[in-house]
Design a protein around this motif. Structure first.
Motif, PDB file in Angstrom:
ATOM      1  N   LYS A 473      63.527 -30.225  51.101  1.00 13.92           N
ATOM      2  CA  LYS A 473      63.625 -28.989  52.264  1.00 13.92           C
ATOM      3  C   LYS A 473      62.654 -29.239  53.241  1.00 13.92           C
ATOM      4  CE  LYS A 473      63.477 -23.888  52.831  1.00 13.92           C
ATOM      5  NZ  LYS A 473      63.174 -22.729  51.849  1.00 13.92           N
ATOM      6  N   GLU A 476      63.404 -31.646  55.865  1.00 15.92           N
ATOM      7  CA  GLU A 476      64.611 -31.002  56.623  1.00 15.92           C
ATOM      8  C   GLU A 476      65.836 -31.964  56.111  1.00 15.92           C
ATOM      9  OE1 GLU A 476      63.915 -31.165  60.817  1.00 15.92           O
ATOM     10  OE2 GLU A 476      61.906 -30.310  60.647  1.00 15.92           O
ATOM     11  N   ARG A 478      67.921 -30.843  53.685  1.00  8.94           N
ATOM     12  CA  ARG A 478      68.979 -29.909  53.054  1.00  8.94           C
ATOM     13  C   ARG A 478      70.390 -30.288  52.731  1.00  8.94           C
ATOM     14  NH1 ARG A 478      65.173 -25.945  55.475  1.00  8.94           N
ATOM     15  NH2 ARG A 478      66.344 -26.114  57.187  1.00  8.94           N
ATOM     16  N   HIS A 530      69.509 -21.590  44.072  1.00  8.70           N
ATOM     17  CA  HIS A 530      69.907 -21.697  45.396  1.00  8.70           C
ATOM     18  C   HIS A 530      70.259 -20.618  46.160  1.00  8.70           C
ATOM     19  CE1 HIS A 530      69.039 -26.149  45.970  1.00  8.70           C
ATOM     20  NE2 HIS A 530      69.928 -26.291  44.940  1.00  8.70           N
TER      21      HIS A 530
END
Length: 587
Positions: A473, A476, A478, A530
């Motif tokens: 994460k 970046e 994801r 999540h």
């Protein structure tokens, strides 16, 4: 009539007499159907004489495309001053090695990504740096002038260097190892191809090396080649290849006790073979000498040119621990300094038990608030980590030593690596790739595609990806995380995409009820985590609460993976079978 001077190699038939678990037989129609999507994709090649060299390019092309697609995304430290992450570290090592004398490599400006990997990484950095300097753009590797460079062309070059390195080392090693496992267990070509595709599509490896940015697959490739050499009965080659793995990244030490136990066991049990032991020891020592030879030759050349160490260089602390005094005027003093500094940099005991949050026992205990470890002296924590690590790796190493069977190698190596990951010192998120490697290779062995093995291997891989999510994460990544882990779950018929691996009973090759409850509960917790992490902010006083929950659940799940691999090692050793035979004889 003259006879042939050699026996021709026995070819495996396209399909063996029994299924390895990739097919399901309909009891009413007696017809076979694929058990999961990956077997369905390769279904046209089942039961045919399709050559290996038709399936292989297809598998390699698909895996390459997913790797290169992942490489399009950001990397560690992209546009993130002041240190710019692992991408900058690897680039900086290239400019160090191609611009500085060899004797400066392990001393140069240690505050800015100082070189702290073994010599083979330095040599690899030198080769890649030379290629980039001469064939691409020298400005990418200007010492002091290129720091934090985020040039798109540099990104393409660095990403390509990871892919090329992987396809030169890791990919051939996996192909050979899967082939050796197929021969050992009599697995047919079709199911070996499915296993090869599953290993190549392992999501954690792609996310770390091609997303976050690392060269882990070079070390992992040497390790797979080591395993393949052991399976082929070539102990001397396994020594050379394992030293290469250690020489590239020191985290290959996760496997070192297991490698030593297996090789020593082959020299002692069945029959004592002192010459074999001497050959293994000599080959290992010679391999280490060859590994450090370029570093020492470079140092000798710098001594000849009267090149001094950097003005801010401090002598390595290891020199003070030597029980005798070394004169600075002695001819061997510069070489001792270089070796001591390299060892000091490679093994950073001064950094503490752990740095970032990672799903192992120590971090779970500390970050969850069960017990704060910073109140203890670092030396005491080091000894505690050493003791717990030795306790966890002793059982699989004992099985490898006393039952030196090739069937024990993969599960015992995985158990040993899990023990290191859960209990040892200075563990990072990427270290989870080490236990995942031999555990995932179990898919290529006997019953590797059966629901029970597939479920446990998938559980370990998907849980590992999930524990790395906070790291991904930050980078970046994801979307690649969700795509690659979800795709792998779909291909192997695993939650949260499919429940096909959990529908069979243990009598038909499925999981027992306790394992099903454990797996399904963990998957549900991962999915729920999540949703909570995405839509609900953590409490003001606990900004890292969701990360701590990730660490705690991950450590617990990895502990069950360790126990499963240890149990598989016990079964593969024949220990239980021998006990049964003894009981029958007594009766």
């Amino acid at each position: 009539m003259s006879t042939a001077s050699h026996r021709p190699r026995k070819k495996r038939t396209p399909e063996g007499p029994t299924s390895n678990g990739a097919t399901t037989i309909n009891p009413s129609t007696k017809t076979e159907t694929p058990s999961f999507p990956l077997s369905a994709f390769l279904w046209p090649a089942k039961g045919t004489n399709t050559p290996r060299w038709i399936l292989l390019p297809l598998i390699l092309l698909v895996t390459f495309l997913f790797r290169w697609s992942t490489a399009l995304w950001p990397y560690s430290g992209m546009n993130k001053p002041p240190m710019h992450g692992d991408f900058e570290a690897q680039r900086h090592w290239m400019e160090i090695t191609i611009n500085l004398p060899v004797s400066h490599w392990y001393f140069h400006e240690l505050q800015w990504w100082g070189l702290d990997y073994p010599p083979l990484t330095a040599y690899h950095s030198w080769v890649v740096g030379q290629v980039g300097w001469w064939l691409c753009e020298p400005e990418w590797f200007r010492l002091y002038l290129s720091r934090g460079l985020d040039d798109p062309g540099l990104k393409v070059f660095m990403r390509a260097s990871v892919v090329v390195s992987e396809f030169l080392v890791y990919v051939p090693a996996v192909m050979v190892c899967v082939r050796q496992l197929g021969r050992l267990y009599g697995v047919n070509l079709w199911e070996s191809s499915i296993a090869l595709a599953a290993v190549m599509m392992q999501p954690a490896t792609m996310l770390i090396d091609h997303g976050h940015f690392q060269y882990n697959t070079v070390m992992l490739g040497f390790m797979v080649a080591t395993i393949a050499s052991m399976l082929a009965g070539r102990p001397l080659w396994s020594c050379v290849l394992f030293v290469a793995a250690l020489g590239f990244k020191q985290m290959a030490l996760f496997y070192a006790p297991a490698v030593a136990a297996y090789l020593a066991g082959t020299c002692v049990f069945l029959r004592i073979q002192p010459l074999k032991f001497v050959g293994i020891a000599t080959t290992t020592i010679a391999s280490f000498a060859l590994l450090f030879l370029p570093l020492l030759l470079g140092t000798a050349y710098d001594v000849y040119r009267n090149v001094q160490l950097p003005s801010d260089a401090m002598l390595p602390p290891l020199l003070s621990s030597i029980p005798f005094t070394i004169s600075e005027k002695s001819f061997y003093y510069p070489f001792v300094v270089q070796l001591a500094q390299a060892i000091h940099r490679i093994f950073p005991f001064s950094r503490g038990l752990f740095e970032d949050k990672v799903a192992n026992i120590w971090c779970a205990i500390h970050s969850s608030g069960i017990h704060k470890l910073h109140q203890y002296d670092s030396a005491l924590l080091s000894r505690a980590a050493l003791g717990l690590t030795l306790s966890s790796i002793a059982p699989p190493c004992a099985l490898l030593f006393f039952f030196s069977r090739r069937e024990v190698i993969l599960p015992a190596f995985a158990a040993c690596a899990w023990g290191f990951f859960l209990c040892s010192y200075q563990v990072h998120e990427k270290n989870v790739l080490l236990p995942l490697l031999p555990m995932t290779l179990l898919l290529a062995g006997r019953g590797g595609m059966k629901d029970s093995t597939r479920a446990w291997v998938g559980y370990a891989n998907l849980l590992a990806c999930w524990t790395m999510f906070p790291l991904l994460k930050r980078d970046e990544l994801r979307l690649p995380y969700f795509v690659l882990s979800g795709l792998w779950a779909y291909l192997l018929g695993l939650p949260p995409v499919s429940m096909s691996a959990y529908l069979t009973t243990s009598r038909d090759g499925g999981l027992d009820i306790l394992s099903k409850v454990l797996h399904v509960s963990t998957y549900a917790a991962m999915v729920g985590w999540h949703f909570v992490e995405a839509f609900k902010a953590p409490p003001e006083g606990r900004p890292d609460l969701w990360v701590v929950a990730n660490v705690f659940l991950g450590a617990a799940g990895f502990g069950f993976c360790y126990l499963w691999c240890l149990w598989q090692s016990v079964k593969a050793s024949g220990l239980l079978q021998n006990k049964g035979e003894v009981a029958r004889k007594v009766e």
